[in-house]
Design a protein around this motif. Sequence first.
Motif, PDB file in Angstrom:
ATOM      1  N   PRO B 176    -107.295 -14.971  -7.642  1.00 19.23           N
ATOM      2  CA  PRO B 176    -106.946 -16.355  -8.031  1.00 19.23           C
ATOM      3  C   PRO B 176    -105.861 -16.982  -7.184  1.00 19.23           C
ATOM      4  CG  PRO B 176    -106.034 -14.765  -9.581  1.00 19.23           C
ATOM      5  CD  PRO B 176    -106.900 -13.986  -8.655  1.00 19.23           C
ATOM      6  N   THR B 177    -104.978 -16.199  -6.539  1.00 20.00           N
ATOM      7  CA  THR B 177    -103.847 -16.837  -5.836  1.00 20.00           C
ATOM      8  C   THR B 177    -103.952 -16.715  -4.317  1.00 20.00           C
ATOM      9  OG1 THR B 177    -102.762 -14.717  -5.909  1.00 20.00           O
ATOM     10  CG2 THR B 177    -102.278 -16.237  -7.721  1.00 20.00           C
ATOM     11  N   THR B 178    -104.946 -15.984  -3.846  1.00 12.82           N
ATOM     12  CA  THR B 178    -105.001 -15.688  -2.399  1.00 12.82           C
ATOM     13  C   THR B 178    -105.036 -16.971  -1.571  1.00 12.82           C
ATOM     14  OG1 THR B 178    -106.327 -13.817  -3.072  1.00 12.82           O
ATOM     15  CG2 THR B 178    -106.281 -14.294  -0.719  1.00 12.82           C
ATOM     16  N   ALA B 179    -105.794 -18.005  -2.068  1.00 12.55           N
ATOM     17  CA  ALA B 179    -105.956 -19.213  -1.239  1.00 12.55           C
ATOM     18  C   ALA B 179    -104.745 -20.132  -1.362  1.00 12.55           C
ATOM     19  CB  ALA B 179    -107.207 -19.956  -1.700  1.00 12.55           C
ATOM     20  N   LEU B 180    -103.779 -19.771  -2.229  1.00 10.10           N
ATOM     21  CA  LEU B 180    -102.652 -20.699  -2.438  1.00 10.10           C
ATOM     22  C   LEU B 180    -101.443 -20.227  -1.630  1.00 10.10           C
ATOM     23  CD1 LEU B 180    -103.043 -20.833  -6.347  1.00 10.10           C
ATOM     24  CD2 LEU B 180    -104.057 -22.348  -4.620  1.00 10.10           C
ATOM     25  N   ASP B 181    -100.503 -21.179  -1.329  1.00  8.29           N
ATOM     26  CA  ASP B 181     -99.325 -20.724  -0.573  1.00  8.29           C
ATOM     27  C   ASP B 181     -98.295 -20.111  -1.547  1.00  8.29           C
ATOM     28  OD1 ASP B 181     -98.360 -22.927  -1.867  1.00  8.29           O
ATOM     29  OD2 ASP B 181     -98.827 -24.233  -0.143  1.00  8.29           O
ATOM     30  N   ALA B 182     -97.360 -19.385  -0.972  1.00 12.45           N
ATOM     31  CA  ALA B 182     -96.482 -18.464  -1.741  1.00 12.45           C
ATOM     32  C   ALA B 182     -95.879 -19.132  -2.984  1.00 12.45           C
ATOM     33  CB  ALA B 182     -95.371 -17.960  -0.826  1.00 12.45           C
ATOM     34  N   GLY B 183     -95.252 -20.290  -2.807  1.00 14.05           N
ATOM     35  CA  GLY B 183     -94.560 -20.924  -3.938  1.00 14.05           C
ATOM     36  C   GLY B 183     -95.491 -21.118  -5.121  1.00 14.05           C
ATOM     37  N   VAL B 184     -96.667 -21.745  -4.845  1.00 18.70           N
ATOM     38  CA  VAL B 184     -97.614 -22.061  -5.929  1.00 18.70           C
ATOM     39  C   VAL B 184     -98.131 -20.771  -6.555  1.00 18.70           C
ATOM     40  CG1 VAL B 184     -99.794 -23.214  -6.418  1.00 18.70           C
ATOM     41  CG2 VAL B 184     -98.257 -24.154  -4.682  1.00 18.70           C
ATOM     42  N   GLN B 185     -98.269 -19.745  -5.691  1.00 17.29           N
ATOM     43  CA  GLN B 185     -98.761 -18.449  -6.192  1.00 17.29           C
ATOM     44  C   GLN B 185     -97.906 -17.961  -7.366  1.00 17.29           C
ATOM     45  OE1 GLN B 185     -98.696 -15.121  -3.389  1.00 17.29           O
ATOM     46  NE2 GLN B 185    -100.808 -15.656  -2.744  1.00 17.29           N
TER      47      GLN B 185
END
Lengths: 512, 260, 317, 271
Positions: B176-185
Amino acid sequence: MLKRALAFLLAALLLTLAACGKHEGGKEPDAGADAGRAGENSLVIGVAQDLDESLDPHYAVAAGTREVMFNVFEGLLKPDRNGNLVPAIAESVNVEENGTVVKITLRSGVKFHNGATVTMRDVLYSLDRVRGADGKEALLPALTAIDTVETPSDAELVLRLAEAQPELTSYLTFAIIPADYTEQATKPVGTGPYRFVERVVLERVVLERFDDYWGEKASIERVTFRVIENAEGLLLGLQSGALDLVNHLTVTQAASVDKTKFDLEEGTMNLVQALYLNNAVKPFDDVRVRQALCYGVDRNEILSLAFDGRGTLLGSSMYPAFTKYFDDSLTNYYTYDPAKAKELLAEAGYPDGFEMKITVPSNYQPHMDTAEVLVQLLGKIGVKAKIEPVEWSVWVDRVYTKRDFESTVIGVDASSMTARAMLERFVSDYGKNFINYKNDEYDRLFAEAQNTFDDAQQTAVYKKMERNLTENAASLYIQDLADMVAVRKGLTGLRFYPVYVLDVAALSWDAQ
Amino acid sequence: MLEIKDLRIRFYTRERDAVGGINLTVNDGEILGLVGESGSGKTVTAMAIGGLLDRAACDVSGQILLDGTDLLTLDSARFRKVRGKTLGVVFQDPSAALDPLMKAGRQAEEALLIHTSMTKKERKAAVLQAFAAVELRDPERVYDSYPHELSGGMQQRVMIAAALVTDPSLILLDEPTTALDAGVQAEILALLKRLNAEKRISMLLISHDLSVVRRACRRVAVMQRGRIVEEGEAEALFSSPAHPYTKRLLEAIPLSRLRR
Amino acid sequence: MKTVFKKAAALALTLLLASFLVFLAFQLIDGDPARTMLGAEATEARVTELQAELGLDKPFLTRYFGWLGGFVTGDFGVSFSSREQVGAILAPKIGVTVTMSLLSFALIVLFGVPAGLFSARLRHPAAVAAQTFFDQLFMAVPPFVLGVGLSWVFGILLKVFTPLEFPSLTADPAGALRYLFFPALSLAVPRAAMTARMLRASVREELNKDYVLASMARGASPRQAEVRHVLKNALPPTVSFLAQTVAELVGGGVIVEQVFGVPGLGGVLVDAIGKRDYPVACTVIVILAFFVILSHAAADAVNLAADPRRRGGEARV
Amino acid sequence: MSDPKVKKAKKHNILLIAGAALTLAVLLFTFVGAFYTPRDPDAMNAAEKLLPPTLNHLFGTDKFGRDIFSRVMKGTLSTVSTALLTVLAGGGVGILAGAVTGYFGGKADAVLTRLGDTVTAFPAVLTALLVVSLLGPGGWQVAIALAVAFIPSFMRVSRVSFAGQRRLPYVISARLQGASHAGVMLRHILPNTLPSLLPALTIGFSNAVLAEAGMSYLGIGVTPPDASLGYMLSEAQGMLALAPWYAVSCGAVLLAAVLGVGLLGEGLKDA
C-alpha cells in the motif's frame, strides 16, 4: 468461442437483410419493371456521356448532344433513314438558275413546343443566327455563301447566292427556333416529335411526346436519357432493368448482354477509324514509311481480335453508309504484305523498324482496344509502338489543336451530310488538318470540286481526292465501327441513320 | 479471521511452484505483515486470497478459510459475494487503481452499489463517513473530484475508504505505501494502525519493505521463493532473527530508517 | 473559448491552402476548358471568344481571388460546361454523398464497435488468430470490388435494389436509403474491420490496467467492470480513428459512386476534372476538404470533452 | 514439457507464419513473373478469346485471347512495385517530416501539420491526375502521386512516437554527452520507434495496393498493353457475366498480397 463470433456476424448481416426485405412490400420485384415501363409507355435509354455545353442547337457540337436533340429540333429539311434530306418545316425546297437561287415554301401550321405557330420571322431569326448575319461569328460557315434573302410572301423564302453552291441544301437542316427566345441553353424549345421536360446535369435528360407535332406522332410518351459514364455501369443497368436501350456498345460489351432479355441490333457508327499519322513528324513525313504501315498491318486481325470480326473495312476518309461518295475499290488498295512492308521500311532507312507513340483518348474503349491490337501487329514488322492514354480534354488540346503527337487512333465523323465534311479536313491550309497532310494535287482537286456545279462531276472529283489520300497513305485507314445496340425485347422500330442520330419517335412497345 | 492451510499454486508456463504449500493465520483485529523480496510469491498469495487469479492459467490446491468459508471452493458468482463485502483489497499504485475518467466518490461507492440496496444518498453518506474516517480533509470536494486532481496520499486514502465502506472482516493491502513518498508513507501506516485499533478490522499487509512492516504490524511472516521461512512477533523477529534469509533482509535496510 | 477560435482559424487556413492548391493544380494540368467544351470542330475565334466569356484570359491570381470572393459570399459561380449555377448543380448531390457517408459511418460503428468489444474478450489464441485473420481479410477487400459483388448479388440476383436506378432522395427516401445501403456497406466493410481492430487493441490494453482489478476486487464481475470503466477509457483513440475514417469515406466514395451510379459529389468531381470545369471542381474539392477537416475537429472536440484530464487545462500529457 | 496447456502459448504467432507464407508466395509469384511467364503476356490469339481456366491457361484468357495467368504475374509485378515505391517514398518523407515536427515541435510542427492536413483534405484522385498529366502516365508516376497522398498518415505515426521519445531520459543523457540532434534522432530515437512504424509501413503497403487498384479503375496512370492488377480488375468487372474467372483470379491475387502483408504486420507487432 470462434463459432459464436461468426454466428454473431452472420446474424447481424441477416438482420439488415430482413430490414431491407421489409421495404419490399411497396414495389414488386424487377420483372415488374419491364412490364411497368411498357405499361406506362415510357422508355429509359442509357448514354455513356453527359450532354455537355448548352442544349442550344446552334451551339451544341458534341455528337452525343446532336443525337438526343434530333428528337427535339427540326430544320427546314430533315435526314431520313436512307440519308436523303426530306422536307420538314419547309414544304418544298427548289434549287434554280443552276444552283444560285434556292426557293423555299414553308409548311403551314407547324407548332413550336411552347404552342406558338412557326412564322417566317422565326425562320429568318434562326437563319441569320447560323449564318452570322446577326453580327456574331457564323456558326455554319458554309451558309455565308448566301448573298441576299427575300420573302415574297409569309410562306415563301428565296435565297440568292453569289456563286453556285450545290451542297447548300444539305446545310438547311439547322434547327428552326422561336425568335428572341433566350433560354435555349437550359430549356430548349423546338418543333420536333418530342418536347424537352427537364435536365439534371450528369444524371438525366427527360423528353415527352409532343402531341401537336405536325408529322406522324411518336408512340412512346416519356423518354429518359440516363447518363452513366462508366461502361460497366451501362451493362449493369441493362441487366438490372434500369435501362431499356443502350447504343454504341463495344462488341465485347454487347457479347455480355443477356440475350434472354435483349435483342442485339448492329448498325454502323458512320465514322472513319484510322491510325492517323502526323505527316509533319519523322518518320511519318516519308510516304514509304506510311505505306509500309499500311502493308504491314493485317486489318482483319484488328476486327477479329478486338471486334469479334464485326465492323466494315475502309481505305480512305469516307464511310460506307455514305454510298454516294464511298469508293469500295480503295478498301483493299493495300493488301496485307509484311515482306513488302519491311522492304519499304529498309528503303526509307529503317531496316530494323523504329519506335512510335500512339496517343489515344482513354474514354473511348474501341480506340483503346484497337491501339492495343496495333501494338501487337506493328511488332510483327519491327515497329515498337507504345500507347499513351490521355483524357479527352488533353487529346483535343494537345493532339487535335496543337498537333503535338506522332500517331493517334480516333474516329472522324461528318457534322453534315456532305463529302466536303469528310475531305476538306486534309486540304493543306485547312484549320483542322490535324495530321498536317500536304499534297498540292489534293488541294488542286478540292478547289476544282468547289467550282464544279454538276453534282455527278463533283462526286467524281471527290472520289479522286479519296484515291489521292489512299495512294499517299495519309493515314492507316481501318474501319467504320460496328454500332451495337441492346434493345429490350418488346421494343421495336429501331432504325439506323447514316448520321449520328437516335430516332426515338420511331420506337414503340409491342402490344403487351 | 483468515486461515490459509497448505496453499500450493503452480503456473503452467513455469516449472517451479509460485507458492509451495504455506500456512498462515490472521486473527481477528490483528495486522499481520507478510514480507519477502519480489518473486517470493507474496503477491500471488494475495491474488489467490482475493480470487483474482486466472484459474485457467494455474493449478491451485490447499484451503483459504475466511470466517470459516473456503474461498477456493467458491465459483466465481459466489466469490463475488465475498469480494468487496467481507474482503477488501487495497492496491499498490493508487493512481493506476483509480479509473481516470470517473469521480473518486463514485468509485468508492462501487462496493456499496454491488453489495447493498442503499439509495444513492445513503451510499454518498456512507462514503463521506469513510472519507472522514481515513482523515481526508474536505470529503465533499474529494467526493466530486477526479483522481488526477488528488495527491498520491489522498488517492490511497480514497482506496482505503473504498475497501472500508462495507465493513469487511479483512482488508488485504498489497504494498500500500510503496508508490508513495516517505512522508505520506508514515501517515498512511499510522492511519492503518489507528483504523485497526478503533474498528478492530484484521489486515494482511504485504510488502517487500521490512521497515514498513515493522512500524505497522504486530506479527510478521517472512516468505522466500514460495515458502514461509519464519513467523513471529515483530519485535522478537527484528531484534533476533532466526532464519539466515531474515538476517540478510534486515541488513539490507539502511540504518536511518530502522529507528522506531 | 480561445482554443475554439484558434481551431476555427486553423480550419479556415487549411481550407484556403487546399483551394489555392486545387486552383494551381488546374493551372498546371493540360487541357483547356473552352476547347474541351466546344469540341474539336470549334473555330479558333469561337474558342477565344468563349475563353474571354469564361474569364480564362485573366491572370491566374485574379481568377483565383475572383472565385474565392464568390465562394466566401456563397456564390459558387457558373459551371463552364452546363452554364448552370454551381450551387444548383451540387445541392442535390451533396445530400446524396453526405447521406451515403453517414450511412456508411453508421454501418462502421454498428459492425465495428460490437465486433471490437466482443473480440476483445476472446482469450483462446486460436480465436485471437482467427479474429485477426478476419480483420485482415475484410480490410483487404477494395470497396469497388465489394461494390461490384454486392450489386450483382443483391441487385441482379436477389433484386433487393435495382442497380443504376437511383430513386431520388427527396421523392422516395426509403428507396434511396435502401439503394445507398449497398455502396455504404462496400465502403464500410474494410473500415469496420479496422475500427474493430483498433477498439480491440485499446480495450485489451485498458483491461490490463489496475483499476479494472480494483473494481473486480470490490465485487464487480468482469462484464460490469468492462461496461462501467473500460469502455469509456478505450474509446478516445477509436474516436479519433473514426474521425479520420469519415475523411476517407468522403474521398473513397468517389469510386464507389461510380460503381453504383450514385449521383453524388464523386461523379461530379471526376466529370468536372475531366472537362476542366474549374468552378465545379474547385467548389467540390473545398466542400470535401471542409468535411474532412470538420471531422478531424469533431474528433478532437469529442476526445477533449470525454477526458477530464485535458479539459482541466493542466494537460498532463 | 509437452504439457498441452504449455504448447498453447506457442501457437500464438500463427499469424506471423501465415502472413509470411502468403507474402512470400506473392513475392515469389511476382519475382518469377519478372523473368519467366508460362506464355507471352501480350500475345493475342483471336481463336482463344475468353476461354475458361484450362491446363494451358490456368486463369483462362481475356478478351484478346491473352493468357491471364501470365498477365496477372506481370500485373502483380507492376502493382507490387508501385506499392513498394509508394511506401518507400511516402514513408521516407512522412517519417522524416514526422520526426522533425515531433522532435523540434514549435513553428516547424505547426507548419508541417498544417500542410499535412491540407494534403489529407486533398483528394488523391486530383493529385494523381496532376502528376500523371505533368509527368505522363505510368507506374512510377502513380507511385509518386500515392506517395504524396500517404505522407500525412506516416507523418502522424512518426510524429507521435518521436514526440513521445523526445523527453525520455535516455535521449536527454545522449544529448548531454554532446550528441547532435540528428545523431540522437537517428541512432537513438528511430530504432526505438521502429516497432510502431513497422505496422504503419505494412498497413501503408496494403493501402497503397488498394489505392493503386482504385486509381486504375478510373483509368489513371496505366498504359496498356501492360497492366496492373487494379486495371485488370476493373476490366474484368465489365465481363463478370462472360468471364467471371477473370475477376476471381485478379481479385484473389490482390487479396493474397494485401492479406499476406497485413497478417505479417500483425504477426510482427505481437512477436
